[in-house]
Design an enzyme around this catalytic site. Structure first.
Site, PDB file in Angstrom:
ATOM      1  N   LEU A   1     -28.762  14.885  18.874  1.00 28.78           N
ATOM      2  CA  LEU A   1     -30.198  15.456  18.853  1.00 28.78           C
ATOM      3  C   LEU A   1     -29.817  17.186  18.292  1.00 28.78           C
ATOM      4  O   LEU A   1     -30.866  17.675  18.213  1.00 28.78           O
ATOM      5  CB  LEU A   1     -29.467  16.118  20.357  1.00 28.78           C
ATOM      6  CG  LEU A   1     -29.344  15.216  22.020  1.00 28.78           C
ATOM      7  CD1 LEU A   1     -29.420  15.678  22.835  1.00 28.78           C
ATOM      8  CD2 LEU A   1     -31.913  15.090  22.077  1.00 28.78           C
ATOM      9  N   ARG A   2     -28.805  17.327  17.007  1.00 30.41           N
ATOM     10  CA  ARG A   2     -29.441  17.987  16.497  1.00 30.41           C
ATOM     11  C   ARG A   2     -30.713  18.315  15.115  1.00 30.41           C
ATOM     12  O   ARG A   2     -30.546  19.224  15.042  1.00 30.41           O
ATOM     13  CB  ARG A   2     -28.016  18.205  15.387  1.00 30.41           C
ATOM     14  CG  ARG A   2     -26.459  18.833  16.424  1.00 30.41           C
ATOM     15  CD  ARG A   2     -25.495  19.378  15.627  1.00 30.41           C
ATOM     16  NE  ARG A   2     -24.496  19.999  16.394  1.00 30.41           N
ATOM     17  CZ  ARG A   2     -23.447  19.055  16.815  1.00 30.41           C
ATOM     18  NH1 ARG A   2     -23.260  18.233  16.843  1.00 30.41           N
ATOM     19  NH2 ARG A   2     -22.266  19.997  17.559  1.00 30.41           N
ATOM     20  N   ALA A   3     -30.453  17.069  15.149  1.00 33.11           N
ATOM     21  CA  ALA A   3     -31.489  16.569  14.527  1.00 33.11           C
ATOM     22  C   ALA A   3     -32.929  17.186  14.906  1.00 33.11           C
ATOM     23  O   ALA A   3     -34.183  18.109  14.418  1.00 33.11           O
ATOM     24  CB  ALA A   3     -32.682  14.992  14.538  1.00 33.11           C
TER      25      ALA A   3
END
Ligand SMILES: [Zn+2]
Length: 404
Positions: free
Chosen positions: A330-332
């Site tokens: 989810l850091r993307a």
């Protein structure tokens, strides 16, 4: 041009005045190369970048590198940046060159990092006696200060990073935990050169503190918590070993830094570096006006950032792209959208466009797909199919129907 202000509580370090008497060849070399200001900066642990760094504006080429560093200054929520490339491509020079562009922020004026919020939450006992007195007398506990670049020393031990016992306080029969590099890095930029060669225990403590924004140190019965909200900037040479995937994932932007390919650019870069080495102050003066303009633009972009909006429509394009690339983390999304917001702010706009996404997507999303995880999931899928196949063969149909 402002010089880095010293940390409060370190006044006793002021005694060393710069000397004009050259005592050794080494000292002469330092003066020629513009490094003779080292006595003026605090000598304690925190590792500030050189006081006369190469001017950012004078860096030749490397548009991605420059863009990523500026976006990181504008928006700390991007998650920092990792620079990957061989030696001698200017990664460290570029990071240090941010010195003249660093924006101002509000920070604690106390060695122990006390803030007025601490008193709001935990009362007067939550701050040191000096700050309690200041607060009672109506003096501010914070000062306006420039962001700093804190470099992790190559020989840093875990105790230096998280903080050990403060001997000065212990001598006065007061036990305190010293602020480590992580606490000094609060609201600053923490630069990790050769990040792939840093000891696991140290890098893990840095990443944990960075993810949570604070950390706690315990020494026997004494414990202390510190804020550690910093932007991570890392650099590494992939020839010297890989970065563990979980560490790579923690860096927001990823820039591949290659040597300049255009011979004219190489010549220009050589000329500028040569001129800087000959006389750093003249070179800095030459770019001073442009540096000031750039610093003002970054400060302005930082002011606009809170009002920059990302529409659902643009966000969906981004999510779609991430899914097409089969990226799990989810850091993307966080990096992609926060860097697009910073890009829009840098362009003096309050609405993120598809064009903004287009500019930042490669550096936000590269090196995020884990081939290992993809293979793992597909192998696991095959194994699950086998389990179901054997179950179907072994367990009679009517039994299965009853169970369900
Ligand atoms: Zn205090």
């Amino acid at each position: 041009m402002t010089t880095p202000s010293e940390l409060p509580g370190e006044k006793q370090l002021e005694g060393d005045q710069p000397t004009t008497n050259i005592r050794s060849l080494r000292e002469l070399m330092d003066i020629v190369s513009g490094r003779n200001l080292k006595d003026q900066i605090p000598q304690e642990d925190a590792g500030y970048a050189e006081p006369l760094p190469y001017p950012f504006i004078a860096l030749v080429g490397q548009p991605d590198l420059k863009l990523a560093l500026c976006l990181t200054l504008i928006n700390p929520n991007i998650g920092g940046v990792l620079l990957l490339g061989p030696h001698g491509t200017g990664k460290t020079t570029a990071v240090r060159s941010l010195f003249n562009l660093l924006p101002e922020i509000e920070r604690s004026a106390c060695f122990y990092g006390c803030l007025p919020e601490d008193i709001d939450v935990g009362g007067m006992d939550a701050v040191c006696p000096d700050c309690a007195r200041k607060y009672a007398e109506g003096h501010p506990l914070t000062i306006r200060d420039r962001v700093k670049i804190i470099e992790l020393p190559l020989n840093a031990r875990l105790e230096d990073v998280v903080g050990g016992m403060d001997e000065r306080a212990a001598n006065n029969a007061r036990f305190r935990v010293k602020r480590g590099i992580l606490a000094h890095a609060d609201l600053n930029i923490l630069y990790l050169d050769e990040v792939n060669l840093i000891e696991n225990q140290i890098i893990d403590s840095i990443l944990d503190a960075s993810a949570i924004g604070s950390y706690t140190v315990r020494h026997g019965p004494i414990s202390a918590s510190y804020r550690s909200r910093f932007s991570l900037v890392g650099s590494m040479n992939p020839e010297e070993g890989n970065l563990r995937p979980q560490i790579l994932d923690r860096f927001g932007l990823r820039v591949i830094v290659q040597g300049l390919t255009d011979p004219d650019q190489r010549l220009e870069a050589y000329r500028r570096v040569h001129a800087f080495r000959q006389n750093p102050k003249t070179t800095i003066a030459h770019y001073a006006e442009d540096l000031l303009l750039a610093a003002n633009e970054i400060a302005q972009a930082k002011n606009i950032l809170p009002s920059v909006q990302l529409s659902d429509e643009v966000a969906r394009y981004g999510i779609n792209l991430i899914q097409k690339l089969q990226i799990d983390s989810l850091r993307a999304e966080i990096t992609l959208f926060e860097s697009a917001r910073a890009y829009a702010a840098g362009d003096n706009r309050t609405m993120v466009t598809l064009d903004d996404l287009h500019h930042v997507a490669p550096m936000a999303l590269r090196l995020r797909r884990s081939i290992y995880i993809n293979n793992f999931i597909s192998e696991q899928g095959k194994e699950d199919n086998k389990i179901i196949e054997h179950l179907n063969n072994l367990i009679p149909q009517e039994f299965r129907q009853k169970k369900v």
